[in-house]
Design a protein around this motif. Structure first.
Motif, PDB file in Angstrom:
ATOM      1  N   ARG A 190       0.830  -1.200   0.000  1.00 42.15           N
ATOM      2  CA  ARG A 190       0.000   0.000   0.000  1.00 42.15           C
ATOM      3  C   ARG A 190       0.868   1.254   0.000  1.00 42.15           C
ATOM      4  NH1 ARG A 190      -3.069  -1.655   3.644  1.00 42.15           N
ATOM      5  NH2 ARG A 190      -2.235  -0.578   5.469  1.00 42.15           N
ATOM      6  N   VAL A 191       1.986   1.220   0.734  1.00 40.71           N
ATOM      7  CA  VAL A 191       2.867   2.384   0.829  1.00 40.71           C
ATOM      8  C   VAL A 191       3.695   2.572  -0.442  1.00 40.71           C
ATOM      9  CG1 VAL A 191       4.862   3.329   2.049  1.00 40.71           C
ATOM     10  CG2 VAL A 191       2.982   2.289   3.340  1.00 40.71           C
ATOM     11  N   LEU A 192       4.169   1.452  -1.021  1.00 41.04           N
ATOM     12  CA  LEU A 192       5.142   1.530  -2.113  1.00 41.04           C
ATOM     13  C   LEU A 192       4.527   1.414  -3.509  1.00 41.04           C
ATOM     14  CD1 LEU A 192       7.863  -0.758  -0.501  1.00 41.04           C
ATOM     15  CD2 LEU A 192       7.989   1.733  -0.771  1.00 41.04           C
ATOM     16  N   ARG A 193       3.234   1.204  -3.602  1.00 36.14           N
ATOM     17  CA  ARG A 193       2.638   0.912  -4.914  1.00 36.14           C
ATOM     18  C   ARG A 193       2.735   2.077  -5.893  1.00 36.14           C
ATOM     19  NH1 ARG A 193      -3.901   1.264  -3.976  1.00 36.14           N
ATOM     20  NH2 ARG A 193      -3.853   2.712  -2.216  1.00 36.14           N
ATOM     21  N   HIS A 194       2.898   3.297  -5.399  1.00 33.91           N
ATOM     22  CA  HIS A 194       2.962   4.455  -6.302  1.00 33.91           C
ATOM     23  C   HIS A 194       4.394   4.779  -6.724  1.00 33.91           C
ATOM     24  CE1 HIS A 194      -1.254   5.098  -5.597  1.00 33.91           C
ATOM     25  NE2 HIS A 194      -1.067   5.214  -4.297  1.00 33.91           N
ATOM     26  N   TRP A 195       5.366   4.047  -6.216  1.00 39.88           N
ATOM     27  CA  TRP A 195       6.759   4.240  -6.596  1.00 39.88           C
ATOM     28  C   TRP A 195       7.088   3.282  -7.736  1.00 39.88           C
ATOM     29  CZ3 TRP A 195      11.506   1.819  -3.927  1.00 39.88           C
ATOM     30  CH2 TRP A 195      12.672   2.289  -4.525  1.00 39.88           C
ATOM     31  N   LYS A 196       7.313   3.838  -8.923  1.00 34.91           N
ATOM     32  CA  LYS A 196       7.524   3.006 -10.103  1.00 34.91           C
ATOM     33  C   LYS A 196       8.735   2.093  -9.952  1.00 34.91           C
ATOM     34  CE  LYS A 196       5.239   5.879 -13.569  1.00 34.91           C
ATOM     35  NZ  LYS A 196       4.194   4.882 -13.810  1.00 34.91           N
ATOM     36  N   GLY A 197       9.754   2.570  -9.254  1.00 31.49           N
ATOM     37  CA  GLY A 197      10.932   1.731  -9.055  1.00 31.49           C
ATOM     38  C   GLY A 197      10.600   0.446  -8.320  1.00 31.49           C
ATOM     39  N   PHE A 198       9.677   0.522  -7.363  1.00 27.68           N
ATOM     40  CA  PHE A 198       9.311  -0.681  -6.607  1.00 27.68           C
ATOM     41  C   PHE A 198       8.457  -1.617  -7.444  1.00 27.68           C
ATOM     42  CE2 PHE A 198       6.521  -3.048  -3.715  1.00 27.68           C
ATOM     43  CZ  PHE A 198       7.485  -3.712  -2.973  1.00 27.68           C
ATOM     44  N   THR A 199       7.510  -1.067  -8.213  1.00 26.22           N
ATOM     45  CA  THR A 199       6.669  -1.940  -9.040  1.00 26.22           C
ATOM     46  C   THR A 199       7.501  -2.645 -10.112  1.00 26.22           C
ATOM     47  OG1 THR A 199       6.056  -0.150 -10.570  1.00 26.22           O
ATOM     48  CG2 THR A 199       4.647  -0.484  -8.641  1.00 26.22           C
ATOM     49  N   ARG A 200       8.548  -1.958 -10.605  1.00 19.55           N
ATOM     50  CA  ARG A 200       9.438  -2.599 -11.581  1.00 19.55           C
ATOM     51  C   ARG A 200      10.299  -3.655 -10.912  1.00 19.55           C
ATOM     52  NH1 ARG A 200      11.131   3.117 -14.470  1.00 19.55           N
ATOM     53  NH2 ARG A 200       9.141   3.429 -15.585  1.00 19.55           N
ATOM     54  N   LEU A 201      10.755  -3.362  -9.684  1.00 20.24           N
ATOM     55  CA  LEU A 201      11.542  -4.347  -8.946  1.00 20.24           C
ATOM     56  C   LEU A 201      10.711  -5.584  -8.659  1.00 20.24           C
ATOM     57  CD1 LEU A 201      14.198  -5.024  -7.474  1.00 20.24           C
ATOM     58  CD2 LEU A 201      13.232  -3.933  -5.434  1.00 20.24           C
ATOM     59  N   ALA A 202       9.442  -5.382  -8.276  1.00 20.15           N
ATOM     60  CA  ALA A 202       8.550  -6.516  -8.027  1.00 20.15           C
ATOM     61  C   ALA A 202       8.339  -7.317  -9.304  1.00 20.15           C
ATOM     62  CB  ALA A 202       7.208  -6.023  -7.480  1.00 20.15           C
ATOM     63  N   GLY A 203       8.189  -6.615 -10.432  1.00 21.89           N
ATOM     64  CA  GLY A 203       8.041  -7.307 -11.708  1.00 21.89           C
ATOM     65  C   GLY A 203       9.271  -8.101 -12.072  1.00 21.89           C
ATOM     66  N   ARG A 204      10.449  -7.539 -11.812  1.00 27.57           N
ATOM     67  CA  ARG A 204      11.697  -8.247 -12.113  1.00 27.57           C
ATOM     68  C   ARG A 204      11.844  -9.495 -11.254  1.00 27.57           C
ATOM     69  NH1 ARG A 204      17.557  -5.880 -13.548  1.00 27.57           N
ATOM     70  NH2 ARG A 204      18.742  -7.812 -13.340  1.00 27.57           N
ATOM     71  N   ALA A 205      11.473  -9.382  -9.977  1.00 24.29           N
ATOM     72  CA  ALA A 205      11.583 -10.531  -9.077  1.00 24.29           C
ATOM     73  C   ALA A 205      10.752 -11.706  -9.573  1.00 24.29           C
ATOM     74  CB  ALA A 205      11.154 -10.133  -7.669  1.00 24.29           C
ATOM     75  N   VAL A 206       9.583 -11.416 -10.163  1.00 27.01           N
ATOM     76  CA  VAL A 206       8.716 -12.468 -10.677  1.00 27.01           C
ATOM     77  C   VAL A 206       9.176 -12.949 -12.046  1.00 27.01           C
ATOM     78  CG1 VAL A 206       6.387 -12.969 -11.520  1.00 27.01           C
ATOM     79  CG2 VAL A 206       6.695 -11.754  -9.352  1.00 27.01           C
ATOM     80  N   ALA A 207       9.417 -12.022 -12.968  1.00 26.72           N
ATOM     81  CA  ALA A 207       9.640 -12.379 -14.372  1.00 26.72           C
ATOM     82  C   ALA A 207      11.035 -12.909 -14.660  1.00 26.72           C
ATOM     83  CB  ALA A 207       9.357 -11.171 -15.261  1.00 26.72           C
TER      84      ALA A 207
END
Length: 422
Positions: free
Chosen positions: A381-398
């Motif tokens: 909820r806190v980090l969802r608006h930070w694009k760097g975190f959403t990209r990091l989360a995507g990298r961790a999965v993909a």
């Protein structure tokens, strides 16, 4: 169709899933004769893992199979949405390093047919379908091959090998014959799968829906939604006992746009996946190696099972190829494969278990209305608006942890150098 004409080969692979077919392809292209024994006559089984991540797409490029894969029917996801009762979190795949800013959703049978077709271009590759392994050949404590039955004719055969690699899944026959028992980390849920027709006005992307009244995954297959409903462990049969009425109620509440189509879904249309997270303490014995789900069953969370299995296969091919070329596989060779793949397996399973605790366990509701909404975990909820975190989360999965490439003994197979983003 169900037998190999030879009586011995350097390597026998038991199981023609993603790990088995990739290992067979890599060994054969390295000039190592290999036999893959597949229990069924074809790969046409529904609701199997079919999420092909960017790390696997890069590997296919290295193998010169990128264009063939791109020609398969598929849906490409540049983002993955996790929807909670109080908001959404997006995993962003669009800025991944390399050529593939997406993950691909491909029917597993098409993917396996591609790997099998590429492997069969080598004279070193042998695939037997309808070949069910029933036992192991041993000399003392060392595995020296397998006994298997041609299910088409009922004839029994023996096939000797310097090493047997088990890629036969979470219900591995080889593992059972070796008497190996994985540590079970437990899973709070099972999954009910069904196909629901897709219509033009439906949302056009895959969604993971987590709510206090249930957890639902909708995978866009073009003409239909592959629909997965999370349900409490051991409750699957009870949920189907009323001909799917309770299942229809939960899915309709979580995805109201499917209400009219869910009316036609009955118990006969609902398949059950029993979720497990387990791991063998040791993945090998003298003469035999276990990889993929045979060594470590993964939860369907994030769809990483296929990709972890393929990474195992690449590591196994890299470490076993020199040993098979010299005609002798040692315990040290087998142990190197496990050491290479141990950390990414442990950390990925730890992340899956954390996800179970943080939001999956709270989304195992039923037909009754929820008492309170399920809130997004505070860090998301806190980090969802930070694009760097959403990209990091995507990298961790993909891409995952420690993606494998065609290096070492496999380096000559690298036909194309991966293109990196500038």
């Amino acid at each position: 169709m169900g037998a190999i004409t030879k009586t011995s080969v350097p390597c026998v692979v038991v199981g023609g899933g993603p790990a088995g077919m990739m290992l067979g392809l890599l060994l054969a292209r390295s000039g190592v004769e290999v036999a893959v024994l597949e229990k069924y006559p074809d790969f046409l089984r529904d609701f199997r893992g079919d999420t092909v991540h960017a790390s696997t797409l890069a590997l296919l490029d290295e193998l010169g199979l990128g264009e063939r894969f791109a020609a398969l029917p598929q849906r490409r996801l540049s983002t993955l949405t996790m929807r909670f009762d109080d908001g959404e979190f997006h995993q962003d795949f669009s800025r991944l390093p390399g050529r593939h800013g997406h993950i691909a959703m491909v029917p597993q049978w098409d993917f396996l047919d591609l790997l099998a077709g590429a492997a069969e271009e080598s004279p070193c590759f042998h695939l037997a379908r309808d070949a069910e392994v029933t036992d192991l050949i041993r000399e003392g404590e060392t595995v020296r091959g397998v006994r298997y039955t041609d299910r088409d004719t009922g004839r029994e055969h023996t096939l000797r090998a310097a090493v047997v690699v088990a890629t036969d899944g979470r219900h591995s026959t080889v593992r059972d014959r070796l008497g190996l028992r994985p540590k079970d980390w437990g899973a709070a849920h099972d999954v009910l799968y069904m196909r629901v027709p897709r219509e033009l006005g439906d949302p056009g992307h895959t969604v993971l829906r987590f709510s206090a009244s249930g957890g639902l995954i909708l995978i866009d297959r073009g003409h239909y939604w592959q629909t997965a409903l999370l349900i409490g462990k051991g409750r699957a049969e009870a949920a189907r006992a009323d001909d799917g009425a309770s299942v229809r109620a939960v899915v309709t509440r979580l995805a109201p746009h499917l209400a009219d189509r869910m009316a036609a879904i009955g118990a006969k249309d609902i398949a059950v996946l029993q979720v497990r997270i387990d791991r063998l303490p040791r993945w090998w014995v003298p003469g035999a190696l276990l990889i993929g789900d045979a060594a470590h069953a993964m939860s369907p969370i994030a769809g990483v099972g296929v990709n972890l299995a393929i990474q195992d296969a690449v590591a196994a091919a890299r470490h076993l190829t020199p040993a098979l070329r010299r005609g002798h596989v040692t315990d040290r060779d087998l142990g190197r494969v496990q050491r290479r793949r141990w950390l990414p397996t442990v950390l990925t399973q730890a992340a899956q278990r954390a996800a179970q605790r943080r939001f999956v366990a709270d989304s195992l509701g039923g037909a009754e209305a929820p008492a309170a909404p399920l809130r997004m975990p505070a860090p998301l909820r806190v980090l969802r608006h930070w694009k760097g975190f959403t990209r990091l989360a995507g990298r961790a999965v993909a891409i995952g942890l420690r993606p494998e490439h065609l290096s070492g003994a496999l380096a000559p197979l690298d036909r194309t150098r991966p293109h990196m983003r500038g």
